[in-house]
Design a protein around this motif. Structure first.
Motif, PDB file in Angstrom:
ATOM      1  N   THR A  28       0.812  -1.227   0.000  1.00 42.53           N
ATOM      2  CA  THR A  28       0.000   0.000   0.000  1.00 42.53           C
ATOM      3  C   THR A  28       0.838   1.267   0.000  1.00 42.53           C
ATOM      4  OG1 THR A  28      -0.108   0.100   2.439  1.00 42.53           O
ATOM      5  CG2 THR A  28      -1.768  -1.238   1.310  1.00 42.53           C
ATOM      6  N   LYS A  29       2.155   1.129   0.012  1.00 44.84           N
ATOM      7  CA  LYS A  29       3.043   2.288   0.136  1.00 44.84           C
ATOM      8  C   LYS A  29       3.869   2.488  -1.127  1.00 44.84           C
ATOM      9  CE  LYS A  29       1.900   3.013   4.457  1.00 44.84           C
ATOM     10  NZ  LYS A  29       1.220   4.248   4.897  1.00 44.84           N
ATOM     11  N   PRO A  30       4.271   3.725  -1.391  1.00 41.76           N
ATOM     12  CA  PRO A  30       5.160   3.975  -2.533  1.00 41.76           C
ATOM     13  C   PRO A  30       6.523   3.344  -2.305  1.00 41.76           C
ATOM     14  CG  PRO A  30       4.906   5.961  -1.208  1.00 41.76           C
ATOM     15  CD  PRO A  30       3.918   4.968  -0.676  1.00 41.76           C
ATOM     16  N   ILE A  31       7.175   2.949  -3.386  1.00 45.25           N
ATOM     17  CA  ILE A  31       8.434   2.218  -3.266  1.00 45.25           C
ATOM     18  C   ILE A  31       9.472   2.782  -4.234  1.00 45.25           C
ATOM     19  CG2 ILE A  31       7.780   0.466  -4.968  1.00 45.25           C
ATOM     20  CD1 ILE A  31       9.225  -1.608  -3.175  1.00 45.25           C
ATOM     21  N   VAL A  32      10.717   2.824  -3.791  1.00 43.15           N
ATOM     22  CA  VAL A  32      11.831   3.178  -4.668  1.00 43.15           C
ATOM     23  C   VAL A  32      12.735   1.956  -4.837  1.00 43.15           C
ATOM     24  CG1 VAL A  32      11.831   5.637  -4.114  1.00 43.15           C
ATOM     25  CG2 VAL A  32      13.168   4.069  -2.719  1.00 43.15           C
ATOM     26  N   GLN A  33      13.661   2.044  -5.785  1.00 44.27           N
ATOM     27  CA  GLN A  33      14.527   0.906  -6.120  1.00 44.27           C
ATOM     28  C   GLN A  33      13.694  -0.323  -6.480  1.00 44.27           C
ATOM     29  OE1 GLN A  33      18.041   0.885  -6.279  1.00 44.27           O
ATOM     30  NE2 GLN A  33      17.859   3.109  -6.067  1.00 44.27           N
ATOM     31  N   ASP A  34      12.578  -0.086  -7.174  1.00 41.90           N
ATOM     32  CA  ASP A  34      11.666  -1.163  -7.523  1.00 41.90           C
ATOM     33  C   ASP A  34      12.265  -2.042  -8.627  1.00 41.90           C
ATOM     34  OD1 ASP A  34       9.384  -2.623  -7.378  1.00 41.90           O
ATOM     35  OD2 ASP A  34       8.119  -1.232  -8.499  1.00 41.90           O
ATOM     36  N   VAL A  35      11.839  -3.284  -8.656  1.00 43.96           N
ATOM     37  CA  VAL A  35      12.222  -4.212  -9.715  1.00 43.96           C
ATOM     38  C   VAL A  35      10.944  -4.687 -10.391  1.00 43.96           C
ATOM     39  CG1 VAL A  35      13.306  -6.409 -10.288  1.00 43.96           C
ATOM     40  CG2 VAL A  35      14.281  -4.972  -8.485  1.00 43.96           C
ATOM     41  N   LEU A  36      10.866  -4.509 -11.693  1.00 40.57           N
ATOM     42  CA  LEU A  36       9.705  -4.972 -12.445  1.00 40.57           C
ATOM     43  C   LEU A  36      10.112  -6.132 -13.342  1.00 40.57           C
ATOM     44  CD1 LEU A  36       7.936  -1.634 -13.465  1.00 40.57           C
ATOM     45  CD2 LEU A  36       7.338  -3.214 -11.614  1.00 40.57           C
ATOM     46  N   TYR A  37       9.401  -7.241 -13.223  1.00 37.20           N
ATOM     47  CA  TYR A  37       9.681  -8.429 -14.019  1.00 37.20           C
ATOM     48  C   TYR A  37       8.726  -8.499 -15.207  1.00 37.20           C
ATOM     49  CZ  TYR A  37      12.180  -9.850  -9.782  1.00 37.20           C
ATOM     50  OH  TYR A  37      13.027  -9.900  -8.698  1.00 37.20           O
ATOM     51  N   SER A  38       9.125  -9.196 -16.228  1.00 37.28           N
ATOM     52  CA  SER A  38       8.320  -9.256 -17.454  1.00 37.28           C
ATOM     53  C   SER A  38       7.180 -10.254 -17.366  1.00 37.28           C
ATOM     54  CB  SER A  38       9.209  -9.602 -18.649  1.00 37.28           C
ATOM     55  OG  SER A  38       9.833 -10.870 -18.460  1.00 37.28           O
ATOM     56  N   SER A  39       7.284 -11.244 -16.459  1.00 40.43           N
ATOM     57  CA  SER A  39       6.277 -12.304 -16.408  1.00 40.43           C
ATOM     58  C   SER A  39       5.704 -12.441 -15.001  1.00 40.43           C
ATOM     59  CB  SER A  39       6.886 -13.640 -16.845  1.00 40.43           C
ATOM     60  OG  SER A  39       6.024 -14.722 -16.551  1.00 40.43           O
ATOM     61  N   MET A  40       4.430 -12.170 -14.870  1.00 41.49           N
ATOM     62  CA  MET A  40       3.756 -12.351 -13.586  1.00 41.49           C
ATOM     63  C   MET A  40       3.773 -13.815 -13.167  1.00 41.49           C
ATOM     64  SD  MET A  40      -0.196 -11.480 -12.608  1.00 41.49           S
ATOM     65  CE  MET A  40      -0.968 -12.281 -11.185  1.00 41.49           C
ATOM     66  N   GLU A  41       3.622 -14.725 -14.139  1.00 46.27           N
ATOM     67  CA  GLU A  41       3.586 -16.156 -13.821  1.00 46.27           C
ATOM     68  C   GLU A  41       4.918 -16.624 -13.244  1.00 46.27           C
ATOM     69  OE1 GLU A  41       2.585 -14.822 -16.678  1.00 46.27           O
ATOM     70  OE2 GLU A  41       0.414 -15.069 -16.382  1.00 46.27           O
ATOM     71  N   ASP A  42       6.027 -16.120 -13.779  1.00 44.74           N
ATOM     72  CA  ASP A  42       7.340 -16.519 -13.275  1.00 44.74           C
ATOM     73  C   ASP A  42       7.580 -15.992 -11.864  1.00 44.74           C
ATOM     74  OD1 ASP A  42       7.842 -17.817 -15.632  1.00 44.74           O
ATOM     75  OD2 ASP A  42       9.136 -16.255 -16.476  1.00 44.74           O
ATOM     76  N   VAL A  43       7.119 -14.776 -11.592  1.00 50.34           N
ATOM     77  CA  VAL A  43       7.249 -14.215 -10.242  1.00 50.34           C
ATOM     78  C   VAL A  43       6.429 -15.043  -9.261  1.00 50.34           C
ATOM     79  CG1 VAL A  43       6.953 -12.183  -8.782  1.00 50.34           C
ATOM     80  CG2 VAL A  43       7.617 -11.901 -11.168  1.00 50.34           C
ATOM     81  N   GLU A  44       5.221 -15.359  -9.647  1.00 47.40           N
ATOM     82  CA  GLU A  44       4.333 -16.146  -8.786  1.00 47.40           C
ATOM     83  C   GLU A  44       4.942 -17.509  -8.477  1.00 47.40           C
ATOM     84  OE1 GLU A  44      -0.008 -18.002  -9.490  1.00 47.40           O
ATOM     85  OE2 GLU A  44       0.081 -15.805  -9.690  1.00 47.40           O
ATOM     86  N   VAL A  52      10.074   1.049   5.022  1.00 49.05           N
ATOM     87  CA  VAL A  52       9.826   1.344   6.442  1.00 49.05           C
ATOM     88  C   VAL A  52       8.545   0.655   6.896  1.00 49.05           C
ATOM     89  CG1 VAL A  52       9.272   3.177   8.092  1.00 49.05           C
ATOM     90  CG2 VAL A  52      11.150   3.481   6.465  1.00 49.05           C
ATOM     91  N   GLU A  53       7.533   0.636   6.024  1.00 46.54           N
ATOM     92  CA  GLU A  53       6.281  -0.034   6.374  1.00 46.54           C
ATOM     93  C   GLU A  53       6.514  -1.523   6.631  1.00 46.54           C
ATOM     94  OE1 GLU A  53       2.445  -1.337   7.061  1.00 46.54           O
ATOM     95  OE2 GLU A  53       3.297   0.682   7.176  1.00 46.54           O
ATOM     96  N   TYR A  54       7.310  -2.175   5.782  1.00 44.62           N
ATOM     97  CA  TYR A  54       7.585  -3.594   6.013  1.00 44.62           C
ATOM     98  C   TYR A  54       8.367  -3.791   7.306  1.00 44.62           C
ATOM     99  CZ  TYR A  54       9.850  -8.059   5.987  1.00 44.62           C
ATOM    100  OH  TYR A  54      10.312  -9.280   6.404  1.00 44.62           O
ATOM    101  N   PHE A  55       9.412  -3.023   7.502  1.00 46.41           N
ATOM    102  CA  PHE A  55      10.310  -3.237   8.639  1.00 46.41           C
ATOM    103  C   PHE A  55       9.620  -2.999   9.975  1.00 46.41           C
ATOM    104  CE2 PHE A  55      13.643  -3.590   5.626  1.00 46.41           C
ATOM    105  CZ  PHE A  55      14.787  -4.027   6.280  1.00 46.41           C
ATOM    106  N   ARG A  56       8.599  -2.162  10.012  1.00 44.62           N
ATOM    107  CA  ARG A  56       7.993  -1.836  11.310  1.00 44.62           C
ATOM    108  C   ARG A  56       7.271  -3.021  11.939  1.00 44.62           C
ATOM    109  NH1 ARG A  56       2.459  -0.690  11.878  1.00 44.62           N
ATOM    110  NH2 ARG A  56       1.259  -0.759   9.935  1.00 44.62           N
ATOM    111  N   GLY A  57       7.029  -4.089  11.147  1.00 45.48           N
ATOM    112  CA  GLY A  57       6.235  -5.190  11.678  1.00 45.48           C
ATOM    113  C   GLY A  57       7.009  -6.411  12.118  1.00 45.48           C
ATOM    114  N   ILE A  58       8.326  -6.452  11.888  1.00 47.49           N
ATOM    115  CA  ILE A  58       9.080  -7.673  12.192  1.00 47.49           C
ATOM    116  C   ILE A  58       9.767  -7.577  13.549  1.00 47.49           C
ATOM    117  CG2 ILE A  58       9.400  -8.291   9.780  1.00 47.49           C
ATOM    118  CD1 ILE A  58      12.215  -7.127   9.913  1.00 47.49           C
ATOM    119  N   MET A  59       9.994  -8.740  14.151  1.00 53.21           N
ATOM    120  CA  MET A  59      10.595  -8.795  15.479  1.00 53.21           C
ATOM    121  C   MET A  59      12.112  -8.635  15.458  1.00 53.21           C
ATOM    122  SD  MET A  59       8.310  -9.100  17.793  1.00 53.21           S
ATOM    123  CE  MET A  59       9.355  -9.614  19.159  1.00 53.21           C
TER     124      MET A  59
END
Length: 520
Positions: A73-89, A339-346
């Protein structure tokens, strides 16, 4: 599967029943992530940066519901976009099925040690490659890094007289943020090399490949397995410190100083043996922790598991890809995905702090990541550059002191001191690294604070990537063995130089020059 059935004659004959293996099924989170990370979503970095600048310090409810996919739900930098959704899945569903690499017990243990560091009762040494390659997953490479970290540990324990917390940039430090996501080669614009878990260094392998995420897991697992087996087999036995060879150290003065430290420790161990006090298991092995920058959130999401906390029996979210993870200076936006991801881990977590971070940003990030003000939960890894630290560090120290946060202050004197050599190669001047470290130690002292650790990009090999140090490398020497595919690393000799310089400061209250350090 085989069953036996009775024949008419009474004898039993085998009946073979074919059972297909259970098919992996991706979670809903993995499916959403695959869609987000494929070209089906047109989400460019320029758009992301604008969104973040519009609401950089947006209000975040630290107690709001969190799960490993909340970063979507948050904006992201240093993003990686892959060509195939099926391969990512496919890659993510495999990662979700694989077992944890580290355990809650180990993570909690590191948290306690970092608590001691935050309170001034321990010192932290964190070091390793700028970016690991899959090819670095070999006995020789891993042993050389462990060896230099152990050698530095002895020197730092001797100098600081504090227990040492050892954290390697190893078994997962594959991805690197890049200032430019594309580069021009022979007139053709291609993606930059961003780490072995994203794409390959070879020009023909620059397209992001999600299967590399799974390869990263198995290379991390192999490295971890070898580290654990080596330590359990006596690799870190203090009774045998000369087994850690100094063959790559060129300076005779550094070799002599190291041997003098080892002789002093050996003499102490001999006395302990005489009085029957050498039975502690800590003399034969050590606790060694792994770390990496948590850049690839789809990978971290899949290795984030709700596991039982052995301290109270409650189920909590742990990132099981490493013991310690950090947020880079390029991805530390307080309203961003990382930061959103990191705030939830122990896990205990680090934040890179550069000269561009404002006081308000620093406090906002601490409030988000450490709302309960747990000592040692957050490590601030400062990386200003020798020319910026005197201006940037004092207000950051003052800002943290005005809060209830008890952080681990760590200096990264490498990243802020990168420059181009006369030949065009990226390098770092050891004098700049030494100056930033000396200033960090002194500024903390002057501001009623304490430097609790050091974070270094280093290798146990005789590379020639940084100039200066006791080996007195020059720009012309860089061509001898410039092996890095990313940023320049300290060699074994230069790494020991750093350890001795910190030890000398702790013993004598000042950072000695290389000349003074060599003659002391």
């Amino acid at each position: 599967m085989v069953h036996e059935s009775a024949s008419r004659s009474g004898s039993r004959s085998p009946v073979f029943i074919k059972v297909d293996p259970q098919k992996l099924i991706p979670s809903e989170g993995a499916i959403r992530t695959a869609k987000l990370r494929s070209n089906s979503v047109d989400y460019t970095e320029s758009q992301t940066i604008q969104e973040q600048s519009d609401d950089l310090l947006g209000n975040i409810d630290n107690k709001s519901q969190w799960d490993p996919t909340s970063w979507h739900t948050k904006p992201i930098v240093q993003d990686v976009l892959y060509s195939s959704m099926e391969d990512v899945e496919k890659a993510l569903e495999k990662l979700e099925a694989l077992p944890p690499l580290v355990s809650p017990y180990e993570i909690n243990n590191l948290q306690e040690k970092l608590r001691d560091a935050a309170l001034g009762k321990a010192f932290v040494l964190q070091g390793g490659d700028c970016a690991e390659l899959f090819d670095y997953c070999s006995q020789e490479r891993i042993e050389s890094k462990m060896k230099i970290l152990l050698q530095m540990s002895l020197v730092l324990i001797w100098g600081t007289k504090l227990p040492l917390v050892r954290i390697g940039r190893i078994a997962g430090q594959f991805a690197k943020p890049r200032s430019k996501l594309h580069e021009e080669v022979d007139g053709k614009v291609i993606p930059s090399f961003r780490g072995d878990n994203i794409n390959g260094f070879d020009m023909s392998e620059r397209s992001p490949d999600p299967s590399r995420l799974v390869s990263a897991y198995f290379h991390s697992a192999a490295s971890l397995n070898f580290i654990r087996s080596s330590l359990s087999s006596g690799f870190a036995d203090l009774h045998k410190p000369f087994d850690w060879s100094l063959s790559h150290v060129q300076s005779s003065e550094v070799k002599a100083r190291y041997r003098a430290v080892v002789d002093a420790i050996t003499e102490g161990l001999s006395f302990m043996k005489t009085v029957g006090a050498d039975k502690s298991s800590t003399l034969e092995s050590i606790d060694f922790y792994t770390s990496h920058e948590g850049l690839m959130l789809e990978f971290e999401q899949c290795l984030t598991r709700k596991l039982r906390d052995p301290r109270d029996g409650e189920s909590k979210w742990y990132n099981t890809s490493a013991h310690f993870l950090w947020i880079g200076d390029r991805t530390r936006q307080s309203n961003g995905a990382h930061v959103e991801y990191f705030r939830g881990i122990m896990n205990p977590i680090g934040v890179k702090v550069g000269p561009s971070m404002t006081v308000d940003e620093l406090v906002a990030i601490l409030d988000i990541l450490d709302p309960d003000c747990i000592a040692g939960k957050v490590t601030l890894i400062t990386r200003y550059g020798a020319g910026n630290i005197s201006k940037a560090l004092p207000p950051h120290i003052a800002a943290v002191k005005r809060t209830k946060h008890k952080v681990v202050w760590m200096s990264d004197p490498c990243h802020g001191n990168t420059k181009a050599s006369t030949s065009g190669l990226k390098t770092r001047d050891f004098e700049d690294i030494m100056n930033e470290l000396a200033l960090a130690l002194q500024i903390h002292k002057d501001n009623d604070s304490q430097l609790n650790g050091v974070h270094l990009e280093l290798t146990g090999d005789a590379v020639t990537e940084c100039i200066g140090g006791s080996a007195r490398l020059t720009d012309e020497d860089l061509q001898i063995r410039y092996d890095t595919v990313c940023d320049p690393r300290l060699s074994e000799s230069q790494s020991l130089d750093v350890a001795f310089l910190i030890a000398d400061w702790c013993k004598k209250g000042k950072m000695l020059s290389i000349a003074e350090h060599s003659s002391s």
